[in-house]
Design a protein around this motif. Structure first.
Motif, PDB file in Angstrom:
ATOM      1  N   ALA A 178      33.119  91.317  64.029  1.00 24.10           N
ATOM      2  CA  ALA A 178      32.198  91.912  65.000  1.00 24.10           C
ATOM      3  C   ALA A 178      31.549  93.164  64.422  1.00 24.10           C
ATOM      4  O   ALA A 178      32.198  93.987  63.775  1.00 24.10           O
ATOM      5  N   ILE A 179      30.256  93.294  64.664  1.00 22.79           N
ATOM      6  CA  ILE A 179      29.508  94.474  64.240  1.00 22.79           C
ATOM      7  C   ILE A 179      29.250  95.311  65.488  1.00 22.79           C
ATOM      8  O   ILE A 179      28.598  94.851  66.425  1.00 22.79           O
ATOM      9  N   ARG A 180      29.738  96.512  65.500  1.00 23.53           N
ATOM     10  CA  ARG A 180      29.629  97.356  66.694  1.00 23.53           C
ATOM     11  C   ARG A 180      28.635  98.502  66.530  1.00 23.53           C
ATOM     12  O   ARG A 180      28.501  99.317  67.429  1.00 23.53           O
ATOM     13  N   ASP A 181      27.965  98.524  65.403  1.00 22.67           N
ATOM     14  CA  ASP A 181      26.895  99.498  65.181  1.00 22.67           C
ATOM     15  C   ASP A 181      25.569  98.742  65.249  1.00 22.67           C
ATOM     16  O   ASP A 181      25.323  97.821  64.459  1.00 22.67           O
ATOM     17  N   PHE A 182      24.709  99.146  66.188  1.00 20.46           N
ATOM     18  CA  PHE A 182      23.477  98.397  66.427  1.00 20.46           C
ATOM     19  C   PHE A 182      22.556  98.398  65.201  1.00 20.46           C
ATOM     20  O   PHE A 182      21.991  97.357  64.841  1.00 20.46           O
ATOM     21  N   ASP A 183      22.386  99.535  64.547  1.00 19.16           N
ATOM     22  CA  ASP A 183      21.517  99.600  63.372  1.00 19.16           C
ATOM     23  C   ASP A 183      22.037  98.714  62.246  1.00 19.16           C
ATOM     24  O   ASP A 183      21.253  98.089  61.515  1.00 19.16           O
ATOM     25  N   GLN A 184      23.354  98.656  62.103  1.00 22.76           N
ATOM     26  CA  GLN A 184      23.942  97.789  61.082  1.00 22.76           C
ATOM     27  C   GLN A 184      23.662  96.326  61.403  1.00 22.76           C
ATOM     28  O   GLN A 184      23.330  95.532  60.510  1.00 22.76           O
ATOM     29  N   LEU A 185      23.769  95.976  62.684  1.00 22.23           N
ATOM     30  CA  LEU A 185      23.491  94.592  63.081  1.00 22.23           C
ATOM     31  C   LEU A 185      22.039  94.234  62.777  1.00 22.23           C
ATOM     32  O   LEU A 185      21.745  93.150  62.274  1.00 22.23           O
ATOM     33  N   LYS A 186      21.116  95.142  63.079  1.00 17.52           N
ATOM     34  CA  LYS A 186      19.703  94.895  62.805  1.00 17.52           C
ATOM     35  C   LYS A 186      19.483  94.669  61.310  1.00 17.52           C
ATOM     36  O   LYS A 186      18.760  93.748  60.913  1.00 17.52           O
ATOM     37  N   ALA A 187      20.091  95.498  60.484  1.00 18.13           N
ATOM     38  CA  ALA A 187      19.903  95.390  59.033  1.00 18.13           C
ATOM     39  C   ALA A 187      20.480  94.077  58.502  1.00 18.13           C
ATOM     40  O   ALA A 187      19.833  93.370  57.719  1.00 18.13           O
ATOM     41  N   GLU A 188      21.689  93.742  58.932  1.00 20.42           N
ATOM     42  CA  GLU A 188      22.319  92.508  58.465  1.00 20.42           C
ATOM     43  C   GLU A 188      21.613  91.281  59.033  1.00 20.42           C
ATOM     44  O   GLU A 188      21.513  90.244  58.381  1.00 20.42           O
ATOM     45  N   GLU A 202      18.369  91.095  59.767  1.00 19.29           N
ATOM     46  CA  GLU A 202      17.122  90.944  59.017  1.00 19.29           C
ATOM     47  C   GLU A 202      17.381  90.260  57.676  1.00 19.29           C
ATOM     48  O   GLU A 202      16.626  89.375  57.253  1.00 19.29           O
ATOM     49  N   LYS A 203      18.446  90.657  57.006  1.00 25.62           N
ATOM     50  CA  LYS A 203      18.783  90.064  55.714  1.00 25.62           C
ATOM     51  C   LYS A 203      19.100  88.578  55.862  1.00 25.62           C
ATOM     52  O   LYS A 203      18.653  87.744  55.066  1.00 25.62           O
ATOM     53  N   ALA A 204      19.862  88.220  56.897  1.00 28.28           N
ATOM     54  CA  ALA A 204      20.263  86.823  57.093  1.00 28.28           C
ATOM     55  C   ALA A 204      19.083  85.948  57.502  1.00 28.28           C
ATOM     56  O   ALA A 204      18.933  84.815  57.020  1.00 28.28           O
ATOM     57  N   LEU A 205      18.231  86.462  58.388  1.00 26.40           N
ATOM     58  CA  LEU A 205      17.116  85.672  58.912  1.00 26.40           C
ATOM     59  C   LEU A 205      15.913  85.671  57.977  1.00 26.40           C
ATOM     60  O   LEU A 205      15.025  84.825  58.101  1.00 26.40           O
ATOM     61  N   GLY A 206      15.867  86.632  57.058  1.00 22.92           N
ATOM     62  CA  GLY A 206      14.742  86.706  56.142  1.00 22.92           C
ATOM     63  C   GLY A 206      13.516  87.330  56.766  1.00 22.92           C
ATOM     64  O   GLY A 206      12.426  87.309  56.178  1.00 22.92           O
ATOM     65  N   GLN A 207      13.655  87.917  57.928  1.00 23.94           N
ATOM     66  CA  GLN A 207      12.576  88.619  58.614  1.00 23.94           C
ATOM     67  C   GLN A 207      13.198  89.501  59.687  1.00 23.94           C
ATOM     68  O   GLN A 207      14.382  89.387  59.996  1.00 23.94           O
ATOM     69  N   ILE A 208      12.390  90.380  60.251  1.00 29.18           N
ATOM     70  CA  ILE A 208      12.915  91.325  61.231  1.00 29.18           C
ATOM     71  C   ILE A 208      12.967  90.680  62.613  1.00 29.18           C
ATOM     72  O   ILE A 208      11.918  90.318  63.166  1.00 29.18           O
ATOM     73  N   PRO A 209      14.151  90.506  63.183  1.00 28.02           N
ATOM     74  CA  PRO A 209      14.233  89.962  64.544  1.00 28.02           C
ATOM     75  C   PRO A 209      13.971  91.059  65.567  1.00 28.02           C
ATOM     76  O   PRO A 209      14.156  92.246  65.287  1.00 28.02           O
ATOM     77  N   LYS A 210      13.518  90.669  66.743  1.00 31.09           N
ATOM     78  CA  LYS A 210      13.329  91.630  67.820  1.00 31.09           C
ATOM     79  C   LYS A 210      14.654  91.785  68.568  1.00 31.09           C
ATOM     80  O   LYS A 210      15.117  90.853  69.225  1.00 31.09           O
ATOM     81  N   LEU A 211      15.260  92.965  68.433  1.00 29.95           N
ATOM     82  CA  LEU A 211      16.534  93.245  69.077  1.00 29.95           C
ATOM     83  C   LEU A 211      16.416  94.541  69.861  1.00 29.95           C
ATOM     84  O   LEU A 211      15.715  95.464  69.441  1.00 29.95           O
ATOM     85  N   LYS A 212      17.116  94.620  70.989  1.00 30.41           N
ATOM     86  CA  LYS A 212      17.131  95.843  71.793  1.00 30.41           C
ATOM     87  C   LYS A 212      18.564  96.313  71.975  1.00 30.41           C
ATOM     88  O   LYS A 212      19.479  95.513  72.150  1.00 30.41           O
TER      89      LYS A 212
END
Length: 259
Positions: free
Chosen positions: A86-96, A98-108
């Motif tokens: 589990a990733i409990r840091d939101f910025d870390q989740l966004k970064a990881e 983006e890397k996995a999806l190959g583009q920036i997902p829209k997350l809130k």
């Protein structure tokens, strides 16, 4: 309690799969595979109820587009995640993510209904055919929001070449040029030896109620989900709590508005 939750997920997934047009034999095989898969994922998640909900969100999202890719037909999905992932840091989740999806997902990090980011996961989902052969894989980012109600969200990158199955939706809205598809389904959970009322049996026959067995006492739930496609990504919001489909649509709009 774990068995009860597993049965609920199986029925939720079964509803979504049955909404796609397949032959009776194909539908039976698909549902058997998906049900088996829920059990396997349940074992691998160390009994975490929250993570199992995310597993259901992933499979419900994909069930509406089970299709043929190349020589194979997607019958079920398989992936494994553990609570220690589990990733409990939101910025870390966004970064990881983006890397996995190959583009920036829209997350809130929070939603207007009073929900805030609790934890998230980045995983790979395996698409399998009827024989259990790997057809393809795709990345997925999932989030659990806690607060006034628990909301589950997933963002995935569909398999290239996949054709969406034809599926009727109860509510369809367009926001910022993006089509939002929503469904709200009533469920009745009963003890193993219980017999549903004639009225409930009639509702089930009419497709207005899903009945499942295995709970300690009678329980009624309403599962709601809203999904959409944007920039090559598939988004899904899912909950069985006191949130209306209209509110889920509003939350979807919030996510679409992310810059």
């Amino acid at each position: 309690m774990k068995d009860e939750w597993e049965k609920k997920l199986k029925k939720a997934i079964e509803y979504q799969v049955s909404a796609v047009s397949f032959s009776e034999e194909d539908s039976r095989r698909i549902l058997e595979k998906v049900h088996d898969n829920v059990g396997e994922r349940k074992k691998m998640m160390n009994g975490s109820k929250k993570r199992i909900v995310i597993a259901a969100a992933a499979m419900v999202a994909a069930a509406g587009s089970i299709t043929a890719i190349g020589a194979g037909r997607i019958a079920f999905l398989s992936s494994s995640t553990y609570r220690d992932q589990a990733i409990r840091d939101f910025d870390q989740l966004k970064a990881e993510g983006e890397k996995a999806l190959g583009q920036i997902p829209k997350l809130k990090e929070s939603l207007g209904g009073g929900q805030t980011f609790s934890e998230g996961y980045v995983s790979q989902v395996n698409a399998m055919d009827d024989s259990g052969n790997l057809v393809g894989t795709y990345p997925e980012v999932s989030i659990i929001y806690d607060g006034t109600a628990e909301i589950n969200m997933s963002v995935s990158k569909p398999l290239e070449g996949a054709e969406n199955g034809v599926q009727a939706h109860q509510v369809t809205e367009t926001y910022q040029g993006i089509v939002l598809e929503g469904d709200e389904v009533d469920y009745l959970f009963l003890p193993p030896d219980a017999t549903p009322s004639a009225e409930d049996q009639k509702l089930e026959e009419e497709g207005k109620l899903m009945i499942s067995y295995g709970t300690d006492q009678e329980e009624r739930k309403v599962f709601k989900n809203v999904s959409w496609e944007e920039d090559g990504l598939h988004y899904l919001l899912l909950t069985d709590q006191d949130v209306t489909l209209s509110q889920l649509m509003d939350m979807a709009g919030e996510i679409i508005d992310v810059q």
